[in-house]
Design a protein around this motif. Sequence first.
Motif, short mmCIF file in Angstrom:
data_model
loop_
_atom_site.label_atom_id
_atom_site.label_comp_id
_atom_site.label_asym_id
_atom_site.label_seq_id
_atom_site.Cartn_x
_atom_site.Cartn_y
_atom_site.Cartn_z
N PRO A 173 0.80 -1.23 0.00
CA PRO A 173 0.00 0.00 0.00
C PRO A 173 0.84 1.28 0.00
CG PRO A 173 -0.95 -1.60 1.51
CD PRO A 173 0.34 -2.18 1.02
N THR A 223 5.22 2.01 6.16
CA THR A 223 4.04 1.51 6.86
C THR A 223 4.42 0.21 7.56
OG1 THR A 223 3.34 0.49 4.80
CG2 THR A 223 2.29 2.58 5.36
N VAL A 270 3.03 -2.91 8.45
CA VAL A 270 2.86 -4.29 7.95
C VAL A 270 3.77 -4.52 6.74
CG1 VAL A 270 1.21 -5.95 7.02
CG2 VAL A 270 0.51 -4.41 8.86
N CYS A 271 3.80 -3.53 5.83
CA CYS A 271 4.65 -3.66 4.63
C CYS A 271 6.11 -3.84 5.03
CB CYS A 271 4.54 -2.41 3.76
SG CYS A 271 2.90 -2.11 3.14
N ALA A 304 -5.15 -4.33 3.25
CA ALA A 304 -3.96 -3.67 3.79
C ALA A 304 -3.66 -4.10 5.23
CB ALA A 304 -4.15 -2.16 3.73
N ARG A 359 -3.02 -5.51 -1.05
CA ARG A 359 -1.85 -6.41 -1.07
C ARG A 359 -2.11 -7.50 -2.10
NH1 ARG A 359 1.14 -4.77 3.18
NH2 ARG A 359 -0.08 -3.81 4.83
C1 BEZ Z 1 0.74 -1.25 6.80
O1 BEZ Z 1 1.58 -1.67 6.00
O2 BEZ Z 1 0.86 -1.39 7.98
C2 BEZ Z 1 -0.50 -0.56 6.27
C3 BEZ Z 1 -0.46 0.13 5.08
C4 BEZ Z 1 -1.60 0.78 4.63
C5 BEZ Z 1 -2.76 0.71 5.37
C6 BEZ Z 1 -2.79 -0.03 6.56
C7 BEZ Z 1 -1.66 -0.67 7.01
#
Ligand code: BEZ
Length: 211
Positions: free
Chosen positions: A38, A42, A44-45, A141, A122
């Motif tokens: 996304p 960030t 999670v990425c 995401a 994703r």
């Molecule tokens: C993440 O990678 O944490 C993330 C990215 C976009 C929206 C929500 C979480």
Amino acid sequence: MALQLGDIAPDFTAETTEGFIEFHQWLGNSWGVLFSHPADFTPVCTTELGAVAKLKSEFDKRNTKVIAVSVDNVESHKSWISDINETQNTSMNFPIIGDEDKKVANLYGMIHPKANDTLTVRSVFIIGPDKKIKLMLTYPASTGRNFQEILRVLDSLQLSAKYSVATPADWKDGEDVVISNAIKNEDIPAKFPKGHREIKPYLRMTPQPNK
Ligand code: BEZ
């Protein structure tokens, strides 16, 4: 029209963290995994990219090139990579595409406006050496992907590309596989000399042929 399995993966040119690429040429005769993020910086990425960097040798073993895409520019990606390396205790070892103009994201339908107008979901595309799309996955995401599952699918795809077999639920490399229904019973001994079990006429199992 949305991309479907069996379609040729759209070709594109792009700047990446490892230089300019022409996608099909970059893939060469390898399998490919193209997966979207996304946005840069960030949480999670960051964990996902670190996880894939740690699994790079597993993708190499499967003759598979991995490449990420995120709708930020290459300068931003490069600065993010420092954070990925620091926080995930790894060293990034595959390219991230700079896709500020969303060219790749739009070509592959990675933006789902009802989820988010501007950021990608994703997505994962597995592409065969024939450049055809073999798998598509779409995660929200908020959910990080399981890259062991991507390796498992690669094992299954590569096995069924070589032998007339499919893989059952939760199959892992080394376990018994399903004989294709296109194979007649009388042809099984020659094709599957390790033997087979007929559970039902349509459900015939054999040891994994290449183990
Ligand atoms: C993440 O990678 O944490 C993330 C990215 C976009 C929206 C929500 C979480």
